[in-house]
Design a protein around this motif. Structure first.
Motif, PDB file in Angstrom:
ATOM      1  N   ILE A 216      -2.041   0.783  -0.901  1.00  0.00           N
ATOM      2  CA  ILE A 216      -1.492  -0.315  -1.329  1.00  0.00           C
ATOM      3  C   ILE A 216      -2.200  -1.458  -1.374  1.00  0.00           C
ATOM      4  N   SER A 217      -2.135  -1.934  -2.549  1.00  0.00           N
ATOM      5  CA  SER A 217      -3.201  -2.983  -2.944  1.00  0.00           C
ATOM      6  C   SER A 217      -3.046  -4.260  -1.879  1.00  0.00           C
ATOM      7  N   TYR A 218      -4.021  -5.174  -1.803  1.00  0.00           N
ATOM      8  CA  TYR A 218      -3.852  -6.345  -0.766  1.00  0.00           C
ATOM      9  C   TYR A 218      -2.627  -7.098  -1.332  1.00  0.00           C
ATOM     10  N   ASP A 219      -2.592  -7.555  -2.459  1.00  0.00           N
ATOM     11  CA  ASP A 219      -1.326  -8.166  -2.923  1.00  0.00           C
ATOM     12  C   ASP A 219       0.144  -7.700  -2.505  1.00  0.00           C
ATOM     13  N   ASP A 220       0.153  -6.321  -2.729  1.00  0.00           N
ATOM     14  CA  ASP A 220       1.348  -5.762  -2.600  1.00  0.00           C
ATOM     15  C   ASP A 220       1.534  -5.509  -0.954  1.00  0.00           C
ATOM     16  N   SER A 221       0.545  -5.383  -0.338  1.00  0.00           N
ATOM     17  CA  SER A 221       0.514  -5.146   1.171  1.00  0.00           C
ATOM     18  C   SER A 221       1.023  -6.524   1.742  1.00  0.00           C
ATOM     19  N   ILE A 222       0.419  -7.710   1.304  1.00  0.00           N
ATOM     20  CA  ILE A 222       1.026  -9.155   1.680  1.00  0.00           C
ATOM     21  C   ILE A 222       2.694  -8.898   1.480  1.00  0.00           C
ATOM     22  N   LYS A 223       2.967  -8.565   0.174  1.00  0.00           N
ATOM     23  CA  LYS A 223       4.303  -8.735  -0.294  1.00  0.00           C
ATOM     24  C   LYS A 223       5.216  -7.997   0.797  1.00  0.00           C
ATOM     25  N   LEU A 224       4.602  -6.800   0.771  1.00  0.00           N
ATOM     26  CA  LEU A 224       5.643  -5.657   1.834  1.00  0.00           C
ATOM     27  C   LEU A 224       5.695  -6.506   3.110  1.00  0.00           C
ATOM     28  N   ILE A 225       4.736  -6.963   3.850  1.00  0.00           N
ATOM     29  CA  ILE A 225       4.735  -7.828   5.077  1.00  0.00           C
ATOM     30  C   ILE A 225       5.990  -8.928   4.920  1.00  0.00           C
ATOM     31  N   LYS A 227       8.276  -9.415   2.692  1.00  0.00           N
ATOM     32  CA  LYS A 227       9.678  -8.962   2.513  1.00  0.00           C
ATOM     33  C   LYS A 227      10.061  -8.348   3.762  1.00  0.00           C
ATOM     34  N   GLY A 228       9.244  -7.681   4.405  1.00  0.00           N
ATOM     35  CA  GLY A 228       9.877  -7.131   5.598  1.00  0.00           C
ATOM     36  C   GLY A 228      10.196  -8.118   6.426  1.00  0.00           C
ATOM     37  N   ASN A 229       9.248  -9.112   6.813  1.00  0.00           N
ATOM     38  CA  ASN A 229      10.003 -10.047   7.890  1.00  0.00           C
ATOM     39  C   ASN A 229      10.813 -10.833   7.614  1.00  0.00           C
ATOM     40  N   ASN A 250       8.312 -13.083  -6.677  1.00  0.00           N
ATOM     41  CA  ASN A 250       8.014 -14.222  -7.407  1.00  0.00           C
ATOM     42  C   ASN A 250       6.944 -15.009  -6.354  1.00  0.00           C
ATOM     43  N   LEU A 251       7.387 -15.076  -5.321  1.00  0.00           N
ATOM     44  CA  LEU A 251       6.610 -16.264  -4.379  1.00  0.00           C
ATOM     45  C   LEU A 251       5.686 -15.292  -3.284  1.00  0.00           C
ATOM     46  N   GLY A 252       6.043 -13.961  -3.108  1.00  0.00           N
ATOM     47  CA  GLY A 252       5.475 -13.413  -1.954  1.00  0.00           C
ATOM     48  C   GLY A 252       3.993 -13.437  -1.878  1.00  0.00           C
ATOM     49  N   GLY A 253       3.228 -13.218  -3.000  1.00  0.00           N
ATOM     50  CA  GLY A 253       1.848 -13.012  -2.534  1.00  0.00           C
ATOM     51  C   GLY A 253       1.262 -14.144  -2.106  1.00  0.00           C
ATOM     52  N   GLU A 254      -0.041 -14.131  -1.707  1.00  0.00           N
ATOM     53  CA  GLU A 254      -0.843 -15.548  -1.538  1.00  0.00           C
ATOM     54  C   GLU A 254      -1.230 -16.009  -2.786  1.00  0.00           C
TER      55      GLU A 254
ATOM     56  N   GLU B  89       2.047  -0.387  14.356  1.00  0.00           N
ATOM     57  CA  GLU B  89       3.409  -0.781  14.216  1.00  0.00           C
ATOM     58  C   GLU B  89       3.595  -1.893  13.413  1.00  0.00           C
ATOM     59  N   ILE B  90       4.344  -2.052  12.556  1.00  0.00           N
ATOM     60  CA  ILE B  90       4.645  -3.104  11.883  1.00  0.00           C
ATOM     61  C   ILE B  90       6.111  -3.497  11.717  1.00  0.00           C
ATOM     62  N   ASP B  91       6.326  -4.542  12.494  1.00  0.00           N
ATOM     63  CA  ASP B  91       7.862  -4.822  12.803  1.00  0.00           C
ATOM     64  C   ASP B  91       8.250  -5.653  11.204  1.00  0.00           C
ATOM     65  N   GLY B  92       9.561  -5.045  10.924  1.00  0.00           N
ATOM     66  CA  GLY B  92      10.077  -5.762   9.491  1.00  0.00           C
ATOM     67  C   GLY B  92       9.827  -4.900   8.463  1.00  0.00           C
ATOM     68  N   VAL B  93       8.789  -4.370   8.406  1.00  0.00           N
ATOM     69  CA  VAL B  93       8.492  -3.378   7.070  1.00  0.00           C
ATOM     70  C   VAL B  93       8.968  -2.165   7.336  1.00  0.00           C
TER      71      VAL B  93
END
Lengths: 254, 249
Positions: A216-225, A227-229, A250-254, B89-93
């Motif tokens: 997963i690319s850096y930008d997509d990893s940031i978005k995943l985190i 979005k998850g939070n 639209n806003l998720g990445g850095e 562990e990644i909480d939320g994802v």
């Protein structure tokens, strides 16, 4: 789901069983799930009342507003209010007063936001009855250049027993931002259970490494985190799921 | 498939790997053993591209291409997979969002939901894994065994060509180790060109995954190479005795 729209600071007339409006007062008299959306608003003052023994799920949504909010929630004896709330505004300046007025009144307040702007949140919870419960969970993603202040105050009146105050706030920073969390709990009684945590920090490098090690690319990893939070903290009605996902995309990445 | 040449690695200004050399050909299974702190996990993180480790000299070639300039995700897309000793562990994802994003990234196209669910259910079933774990936050609150099964599930979904198992056996009970290791071996049998690098302290895992070569790492480099019997000797006599024999010779 029953929706109450507030457009340009005015409550749009509606006919929802179990909800009545008088000026800025909204009373919930029947159990149910409701939506409150602010559209093109800049100044909101609502008095929300939950009747005795009622259980209300309220989803609040505000997007792209430059908004001042001064809302009061009065929760009667043995009533519970669950607020799930998502903000992504130009600026937010919000004062929330929650009154737990009768025995066993409870509030669960789940708030998520993603912001590039200046947001100020003051959440005051007044435990006025025995065995009252408050749970506050705030999760904010602070983008570069943003500023986020949280003041969360729990008050227990003298002589009020066996209250439960629980406050957790987490701000994930993307880039440089100015963030403060002030959790306060005012009580003199040993029967109060008080719990709090406050976290401000960047996305963890170890989390990023783990996600990227799966391709997963850096930008997509940031978005995943991000979005998850944001998403894991709130229950979102179906009709808002895609809208909020699109906002984060639209806003998720850095 | 993987060639490591004269690799020197520092962490916090301390030399961990020192002129390390290793060649792993297609389809081979290699094992790195060694006492705690000699750099076994460092090796796995460096191959994967963790930038907390400073490569001061040497090369890592994967199928002839230099890995060092590549980012972590680019290495994964080349087919390298690191099953971690302590999966994050990644909480939320949600595990589901994570797995589908990873599959889509590695495949270079969005994986359809139906295909994804089918593959997840099949993999989870083969691993005797509670399917509820697919819908929970990534590794959050998982037991040690559930985390490792989730790593093996990722191998099944992402279909790597080079797998690093960093202490797969730590935190696993005997039944879970058997299930995880048998699933990895089955994957290797179905994908015979896949190579595996196992980092471990215990030869138990070799009951299920058969190594071609066993190496002992000490002082930042390989000091002894042998076959399966070397691992058994290490377990029986310890690293000091086994490597001392060589030094005495």
């Amino acid at each position: 789901m029953n929706k109450i729209s507030i457009v340009k600071n005015n409550i749009i007339p509606f006919d929802i069983e179990g909800v009545s409006v008088n000026g800025n007062d909204i009373s919930f008299t029947e159990n149910g799930n409701y939506i409150l959306e602010y559209i093109e608003c800049n100044n909101i003052e609502l008095n929300i009342k939950i009747d005795m023994n009622k259980c209300i799920n309220l989803f609040e949504f505000s997007y792209d507003n430059d908004i001042n909010v001064d809302n009061k929630y009065n929760i009667d004896k043995n009533a519970s209010l669950i607020i799930n709330k998502f903000y992504c505004n130009k600026d937010s300046n919000e004062n929330i007063d929650i009154y737990l007025n009768g025995e066993k009144a409870s509030i669960k307040y789940n708030f998520s936001s993603i912001t590039s702007a200046k947001d100020r949140y003051k959440i005051n919870i007044y435990h006025n009855g025995n065995n009252t419960t408050s749970d506050v969970f705030n999760k904010t993603v602070a983008k570069d250049g943003s500023s986020n202040y949280f003041d969360i105050n729990g008050y227990v009146e003298n002589g009020v027993l066996d209250t439960y105050i629980n406050q957790h706030t987490k701000i994930i920073t993307l880039g440089e931002s100015d963030n403060r969390i002030n959790p306060n709990m005012y009580t003199h009684d040993n029967s109060t259970t008080a719990i709090h945590s406050s976290v401000i920090g960047n996305v963890s490098e170890d989390e990023l490494f783990y996600l990227m090690s799966r391709g997963i690319s850096y930008d997509d990893s940031i978005k995943l985190i991000v979005k998850g939070n944001v998403l894991s903290n709130i229950n979102i009605p179906n009709e808002y799921w895609q809208k909020i996902n699109d906002i984060i995309d639209n806003l998720g990445g850095e | 498939m993987l060639t490591i040449e004269n690799l020197c690695v520092k962490v916090d200004n301390k030399q961990i790997l020192n002129n390390f050399n290793l060649t792993i050909n297609k389809g081979e299974t290699h094992v790195i053993m060694g006492p705690n702190g000699v750099g076994k996990s460092t090796l796995s993180r460096v191959i994967m591209g963790d930038n907390n480790y400073e490569v001061t000299s040497g090369n890592i070639l994967f199928e002839g291409d230099n890995l060092l300039p590549l980012s972590v995700d680019e290495r994964a897309k080349k087919g390298i997979f690191l099953a971690m000793q302590n999966p994050m562990e990644i909480d939320g994802v949600s595990n589901q969002d994570f797995l589908r994003s990873a599959m889509s990234s590695v495949n270079g196209k969005q994986v359809g939901l139906y295909d994804f669910i089918l593959q997840c259910e099949k993999g989870a079933s083969e691993l005797s894994m509670n399917k509820e774990l697919i819908h929970r936050s990534l590794n959050t609150g998982f037991s040690g065994g559930e985390k490792k099964k989730n790593e093996v599930l990722q191998i099944k979904l992402l279909k790597p060509r080079f797998i690093i198992l960093d202490e797969l056996d730590s935190g696993l009970d005997v039944d879970s180790l058997k299930i995880c290791a048998e699933n990895i071996w089955k994957y290797k049998e179905e994908n015979e060109n896949t190579s595996i690098l196992i980092i471990t302290h215990h030869p138990k895992i070799f009951d299920y995954i058969k190594p071609d070569f066993v190496h002992v790492l000490e002082g930042g480099k390989i000091v002894k190479t042998g076959d399966y019997s070397l691992a058994l000797n290490i377990e029986k006599y310890g690293y000091n005795v086994v490597t001392k024999e060589d030094k005495d010779e």
